[in-house]
Design a protein around this motif. Sequence first.
Motif, short mmCIF file in Angstrom:
data_model
loop_
_atom_site.label_atom_id
_atom_site.label_comp_id
_atom_site.label_asym_id
_atom_site.label_seq_id
_atom_site.Cartn_x
_atom_site.Cartn_y
_atom_site.Cartn_z
N THR A 88 35.31 55.11 48.63
CA THR A 88 35.01 56.30 47.84
C THR A 88 35.94 56.46 46.64
N ALA A 89 37.09 55.77 46.63
CA ALA A 89 38.02 55.83 45.50
C ALA A 89 37.70 54.78 44.44
N VAL A 90 36.80 53.84 44.76
CA VAL A 90 36.41 52.81 43.80
C VAL A 90 35.35 53.39 42.89
N ARG A 91 35.69 53.57 41.63
CA ARG A 91 34.75 54.17 40.67
C ARG A 91 33.80 53.15 40.05
N ARG A 92 34.34 51.99 39.70
CA ARG A 92 33.51 50.96 39.08
C ARG A 92 34.06 49.59 39.46
N SER A 93 33.20 48.59 39.32
CA SER A 93 33.62 47.20 39.54
C SER A 93 32.88 46.33 38.53
N TRP A 94 33.54 45.23 38.17
CA TRP A 94 32.97 44.29 37.22
C TRP A 94 33.33 42.87 37.64
N PRO A 95 32.47 41.91 37.34
CA PRO A 95 32.89 40.51 37.49
C PRO A 95 33.99 40.24 36.46
N LEU A 96 34.95 39.45 36.84
CA LEU A 96 36.03 39.08 35.92
C LEU A 96 36.20 37.57 35.99
N ALA A 97 35.87 36.91 34.91
CA ALA A 97 35.92 35.45 34.88
C ALA A 97 36.62 34.99 33.62
N ALA A 98 37.36 33.92 33.75
CA ALA A 98 37.99 33.32 32.58
C ALA A 98 36.89 32.69 31.72
N THR A 99 37.10 32.75 30.41
CA THR A 99 36.18 32.11 29.47
C THR A 99 36.45 30.60 29.47
N GLU A 100 35.67 29.87 28.71
CA GLU A 100 35.84 28.42 28.66
C GLU A 100 37.24 28.02 28.20
N ASP A 101 37.86 28.84 27.35
CA ASP A 101 39.22 28.52 26.89
C ASP A 101 40.29 29.05 27.84
N GLY A 102 39.88 29.61 28.98
CA GLY A 102 40.82 30.06 30.00
C GLY A 102 41.31 31.48 29.86
N ALA A 103 40.87 32.16 28.81
CA ALA A 103 41.30 33.54 28.59
C ALA A 103 40.41 34.51 29.36
N PHE A 104 40.92 35.70 29.58
CA PHE A 104 40.15 36.77 30.21
C PHE A 104 39.89 37.84 29.17
N ARG A 105 38.79 38.57 29.34
CA ARG A 105 38.46 39.71 28.49
C ARG A 105 38.19 40.90 29.38
N LEU A 106 38.57 42.05 28.88
CA LEU A 106 38.25 43.28 29.61
C LEU A 106 36.76 43.51 29.58
N PRO A 107 36.22 44.16 30.59
CA PRO A 107 34.81 44.57 30.53
C PRO A 107 34.61 45.46 29.30
N HIS A 108 33.42 45.40 28.77
CA HIS A 108 33.10 46.14 27.53
C HIS A 108 33.49 47.62 27.65
N GLU A 109 33.27 48.22 28.80
CA GLU A 109 33.55 49.65 28.99
C GLU A 109 35.04 49.98 28.89
N LEU A 110 35.89 48.97 29.06
CA LEU A 110 37.34 49.21 29.00
C LEU A 110 37.96 48.80 27.68
N GLU A 111 37.21 48.12 26.83
CA GLU A 111 37.75 47.69 25.55
C GLU A 111 37.98 48.89 24.65
N ALA A 112 39.04 48.79 23.86
CA ALA A 112 39.32 49.86 22.90
C ALA A 112 38.24 49.85 21.82
N PRO A 113 37.79 51.03 21.41
CA PRO A 113 36.77 51.06 20.35
C PRO A 113 37.34 50.52 19.05
N THR A 114 36.53 49.81 18.32
CA THR A 114 36.96 49.30 17.02
C THR A 114 36.70 50.34 15.96
N LYS A 115 37.52 50.33 14.95
CA LYS A 115 37.41 51.33 13.87
C LYS A 115 36.61 50.79 12.72
#
Length: 119
Positions: free
Chosen positions: A92-119
């Motif tokens: 009940t404390a888990v609000r959201r979940s997302w798959p988290l996978a490294a990209t082809e270059d090995g980096a990770f990205r935050l889920p879109h909902e957690l990314e800072a908005p661009t100006k």
Amino acid sequence: MLYRIAEPDDWHQTQQTGFFASADLAAEGFIHSSEQHQILETARRYYAGRADLVLLEWDEDALAGARVRVEREWVPSRQQHFAHVFGPVPLTAVRRSWPLAATEDGAFRLPHELEAPTK
């Protein structure tokens, strides 16, 4: 909100039992978790190249309501405070979940909902 990079088996078990518990809870007495700004560095340090992870978002107020203690403790190797959760996390404390996978270059990205908005 707090965040946990979870092993798929731990997340599956959570859905079966209603509580998230991981090996670190049994071994250390608490579950490691992160603030949002700590997620990517944690993923880079400890989960390089993994494509099967799940990112969980936990509501800290819901944890308090379930009487699960959270303490922010200094971690010298990271030179930051991290939230340590002293007990199983109720589903009940888990609000959201997302798959988290490294990209082809090995980096990770935050889920879109957690990314800072661009100006």
